[in-house]
Structures are given as structure tokens and as C-alpha cells.
Design a protein around this motif. Structure first.
Motif, PDB file in Angstrom:
ATOM      1  N   ALA A  34     -10.924 -10.999  -9.531  1.00 36.53           N
ATOM      2  CA  ALA A  34     -11.635 -11.844  -8.597  1.00 36.53           C
ATOM      3  C   ALA A  34     -12.638 -12.281  -8.902  1.00 36.53           C
ATOM      4  O   ALA A  34     -13.436 -13.408  -8.707  1.00 36.53           O
ATOM      5  CB  ALA A  34     -11.216 -11.437  -7.048  1.00 36.53           C
ATOM      6  N   SER A  35     -13.667 -11.535  -9.259  1.00 35.06           N
ATOM      7  CA  SER A  35     -15.080 -11.787  -9.654  1.00 35.06           C
ATOM      8  C   SER A  35     -15.236 -12.724 -10.550  1.00 35.06           C
ATOM      9  O   SER A  35     -16.522 -13.348 -10.893  1.00 35.06           O
ATOM     10  CB  SER A  35     -15.745 -10.529  -9.609  1.00 35.06           C
ATOM     11  OG  SER A  35     -15.664  -9.830 -10.955  1.00 35.06           O
ATOM     12  N   ALA A  36     -14.317 -12.747 -11.644  1.00 32.67           N
ATOM     13  CA  ALA A  36     -14.502 -13.621 -12.923  1.00 32.67           C
ATOM     14  C   ALA A  36     -14.035 -15.268 -12.515  1.00 32.67           C
ATOM     15  O   ALA A  36     -14.348 -15.797 -13.484  1.00 32.67           O
ATOM     16  CB  ALA A  36     -13.580 -13.127 -13.766  1.00 32.67           C
ATOM     17  N   ILE A  37     -13.627 -15.243 -11.125  1.00 30.47           N
ATOM     18  CA  ILE A  37     -12.971 -16.760 -11.031  1.00 30.47           C
ATOM     19  C   ILE A  37     -14.010 -17.302  -9.929  1.00 30.47           C
ATOM     20  O   ILE A  37     -14.284 -16.756  -8.906  1.00 30.47           O
ATOM     21  CB  ILE A  37     -11.663 -16.766 -10.506  1.00 30.47           C
ATOM     22  CG1 ILE A  37     -10.721 -16.034 -11.634  1.00 30.47           C
ATOM     23  CG2 ILE A  37     -10.986 -17.994  -9.999  1.00 30.47           C
ATOM     24  CD1 ILE A  37      -9.452 -15.577 -10.946  1.00 30.47           C
ATOM     25  N   ARG A  38     -14.102 -18.692 -10.009  1.00 31.60           N
ATOM     26  CA  ARG A  38     -14.706 -19.527  -8.931  1.00 31.60           C
ATOM     27  C   ARG A  38     -13.603 -20.593  -8.474  1.00 31.60           C
ATOM     28  O   ARG A  38     -13.186 -21.105  -9.071  1.00 31.60           O
ATOM     29  CB  ARG A  38     -16.047 -20.270  -9.519  1.00 31.60           C
ATOM     30  CG  ARG A  38     -17.183 -19.184  -9.825  1.00 31.60           C
ATOM     31  CD  ARG A  38     -17.517 -18.246  -8.698  1.00 31.60           C
ATOM     32  NE  ARG A  38     -18.452 -17.082  -9.007  1.00 31.60           N
ATOM     33  CZ  ARG A  38     -18.084 -15.883  -9.236  1.00 31.60           C
ATOM     34  NH1 ARG A  38     -17.099 -15.514  -9.328  1.00 31.60           N
ATOM     35  NH2 ARG A  38     -19.078 -15.377  -9.775  1.00 31.60           N
ATOM     36  N   LEU A  39     -13.765 -20.691  -7.082  1.00 30.65           N
ATOM     37  CA  LEU A  39     -12.751 -21.567  -6.500  1.00 30.65           C
ATOM     38  C   LEU A  39     -13.839 -22.610  -5.844  1.00 30.65           C
ATOM     39  O   LEU A  39     -14.680 -22.376  -4.947  1.00 30.65           O
ATOM     40  CB  LEU A  39     -11.858 -20.897  -5.475  1.00 30.65           C
ATOM     41  CG  LEU A  39     -10.947 -21.860  -4.612  1.00 30.65           C
ATOM     42  CD1 LEU A  39     -10.029 -22.729  -5.525  1.00 30.65           C
ATOM     43  CD2 LEU A  39     -10.276 -21.139  -3.808  1.00 30.65           C
ATOM     44  N   ALA A  40     -13.452 -24.018  -5.869  1.00 30.40           N
ATOM     45  CA  ALA A  40     -14.220 -24.964  -5.291  1.00 30.40           C
ATOM     46  C   ALA A  40     -13.070 -25.827  -4.476  1.00 30.40           C
ATOM     47  O   ALA A  40     -12.017 -26.206  -5.139  1.00 30.40           O
ATOM     48  CB  ALA A  40     -14.910 -25.997  -6.538  1.00 30.40           C
ATOM     49  N   VAL A  41     -13.593 -25.879  -3.287  1.00 30.59           N
ATOM     50  CA  VAL A  41     -12.377 -26.593  -2.180  1.00 30.59           C
ATOM     51  C   VAL A  41     -13.168 -27.964  -1.774  1.00 30.59           C
ATOM     52  O   VAL A  41     -14.246 -28.045  -1.087  1.00 30.59           O
ATOM     53  CB  VAL A  41     -12.241 -25.658  -1.065  1.00 30.59           C
ATOM     54  CG1 VAL A  41     -11.117 -26.664  -0.121  1.00 30.59           C
ATOM     55  CG2 VAL A  41     -11.442 -24.576  -1.624  1.00 30.59           C
ATOM     56  N   GLY A  42     -12.660 -29.026  -2.292  1.00 32.14           N
ATOM     57  CA  GLY A  42     -13.197 -30.291  -2.003  1.00 32.14           C
ATOM     58  C   GLY A  42     -12.326 -30.878  -0.917  1.00 32.14           C
ATOM     59  O   GLY A  42     -11.409 -30.654  -0.333  1.00 32.14           O
ATOM     60  N   ARG A  59      -7.381 -33.524  -3.832  1.00 31.46           N
ATOM     61  CA  ARG A  59      -6.735 -32.747  -4.798  1.00 31.46           C
ATOM     62  C   ARG A  59      -7.740 -32.737  -5.953  1.00 31.46           C
ATOM     63  O   ARG A  59      -7.828 -31.834  -6.767  1.00 31.46           O
ATOM     64  CB  ARG A  59      -5.436 -33.254  -4.961  1.00 31.46           C
ATOM     65  CG  ARG A  59      -4.555 -32.793  -4.012  1.00 31.46           C
ATOM     66  CD  ARG A  59      -3.147 -33.254  -4.451  1.00 31.46           C
ATOM     67  NE  ARG A  59      -1.977 -32.600  -4.106  1.00 31.46           N
ATOM     68  CZ  ARG A  59      -0.779 -32.655  -4.429  1.00 31.46           C
ATOM     69  NH1 ARG A  59      -0.331 -33.178  -5.334  1.00 31.46           N
ATOM     70  NH2 ARG A  59       0.009 -31.664  -3.900  1.00 31.46           N
ATOM     71  N   ARG A  60      -8.254 -33.822  -6.277  1.00 28.74           N
ATOM     72  CA  ARG A  60      -9.076 -34.027  -7.198  1.00 28.74           C
ATOM     73  C   ARG A  60     -10.257 -33.308  -7.548  1.00 28.74           C
ATOM     74  O   ARG A  60     -10.791 -32.806  -8.284  1.00 28.74           O
ATOM     75  CB  ARG A  60      -9.594 -35.512  -7.420  1.00 28.74           C
ATOM     76  CG  ARG A  60      -8.791 -36.352  -8.377  1.00 28.74           C
ATOM     77  CD  ARG A  60      -9.330 -37.788  -8.331  1.00 28.74           C
ATOM     78  NE  ARG A  60     -10.036 -37.955  -9.888  1.00 28.74           N
ATOM     79  CZ  ARG A  60     -10.642 -39.091  -9.800  1.00 28.74           C
ATOM     80  NH1 ARG A  60     -10.633 -40.192  -9.040  1.00 28.74           N
ATOM     81  NH2 ARG A  60     -11.217 -39.342 -10.979  1.00 28.74           N
ATOM     82  N   THR A  61     -10.899 -32.961  -6.029  1.00 29.21           N
ATOM     83  CA  THR A  61     -12.005 -32.004  -6.083  1.00 29.21           C
ATOM     84  C   THR A  61     -11.939 -30.553  -5.790  1.00 29.21           C
ATOM     85  O   THR A  61     -12.723 -30.130  -5.172  1.00 29.21           O
ATOM     86  CB  THR A  61     -13.058 -32.851  -5.145  1.00 29.21           C
ATOM     87  OG1 THR A  61     -12.508 -32.916  -3.720  1.00 29.21           O
ATOM     88  CG2 THR A  61     -13.257 -33.964  -5.505  1.00 29.21           C
ATOM     89  N   THR A  62     -10.608 -30.100  -5.834  1.00 26.83           N
ATOM     90  CA  THR A  62     -10.231 -28.763  -5.601  1.00 26.83           C
ATOM     91  C   THR A  62      -9.751 -27.969  -6.795  1.00 26.83           C
ATOM     92  O   THR A  62      -8.550 -28.661  -7.337  1.00 26.83           O
ATOM     93  CB  THR A  62      -9.125 -28.597  -4.333  1.00 26.83           C
ATOM     94  OG1 THR A  62      -9.696 -29.335  -3.273  1.00 26.83           O
ATOM     95  CG2 THR A  62      -8.933 -27.365  -4.013  1.00 26.83           C
ATOM     96  N   PHE A  63     -10.488 -27.161  -7.174  1.00 29.13           N
ATOM     97  CA  PHE A  63      -9.876 -26.418  -8.497  1.00 29.13           C
ATOM     98  C   PHE A  63     -10.649 -24.973  -8.598  1.00 29.13           C
ATOM     99  O   PHE A  63     -11.239 -24.801  -7.783  1.00 29.13           O
ATOM    100  CB  PHE A  63     -10.796 -27.482  -9.799  1.00 29.13           C
ATOM    101  CG  PHE A  63     -12.387 -27.288  -9.457  1.00 29.13           C
ATOM    102  CD1 PHE A  63     -13.089 -26.356 -10.406  1.00 29.13           C
ATOM    103  CD2 PHE A  63     -12.798 -28.561  -8.879  1.00 29.13           C
ATOM    104  CE1 PHE A  63     -14.472 -26.537  -9.939  1.00 29.13           C
ATOM    105  CE2 PHE A  63     -14.177 -28.496  -8.795  1.00 29.13           C
ATOM    106  CZ  PHE A  63     -15.055 -27.697  -9.292  1.00 29.13           C
TER     107      PHE A  63
END
Length: 89
Positions: free
Chosen positions: A36-44, A47-51
Motif C-alpha cells: 500500500a505504501s508504494a501506491i498513491r491515490l488521487a480522488v478528484g 472520473r478523469r481526475t481520479t487515478f
């Protein structure tokens, strides 16, 4: 065993250290597991800005993939750090 603990009177979810996520690199084609520490989640706001993003451990490529609702749930439940993006005014 409960997955909740109380710290200073505030319930806190305890995430097991062994949570790993399967991933793949579109550049080199490798398949691997990431902590989990190797992944970053961005919630916009859309759908285009959530990755989610990570660095391929095989070739070093920066990888960015779209994250739908189910992926967001799985990643946050697994302890991935989340950045909430806000639209500018």
C-alpha cells in the motif's frame, strides 16, 4: 480479532501490514505486487481526475491508471494514502 482500535477516544481502522496489490506496467509488461505504501491515490471531482499511481519496480516507469469507485474502495480499504483534489475557484 477486530479491525478497529481506539486511539485517544477516536476509532481507527487497523490495516494489516501484509496487504499487497497486484499491478502491471504498461511500459515493460511486468506483473508484480505492491505494498500500500508504494501506491498513491488521487480522488478528484470526476472520473478523469481520479487515478492511482506507482513506480514500476522493474523498469522505473511512472505509471498512472484510472480508478473507478470499486478501485477507490479497495485501495483506501487497504491503506493506500489518498489525496483529495479540489477544483480551483
Amino acid at each position: 480479532m477486530s479491525d478497529m482500535s481506539v486511539v485517544s477516544g477516536v476509532p481507527t481502522v487497523v490495516v494489516p501490514e501484509a496487504v499487497r496489490f497486484k499491478a502491471g506496467c504498461p511500459d515493460c509488461g511486468s506483473r508484480f505486487e505492491l505494498a500500500a505504501s508504494a501506491i498513491r491515490l488521487a480522488v478528484g471531482a470526476s472520473r478523469r481526475t481520479t487515478f492511482y499511481s506507482f513506480t514500476c519496480p522493474e523498469c522505473g516507469a511512472a505509471v498512472r491508471k484510472p480508478a473507478g469507485e470499486r478501485i477507490v474502495e479497495l485501495l483506501t480499504g487497504g491503506g493506500v494514502r489518498t489525496l483529495r483534489l479540489h477544483a480551483g475557484l
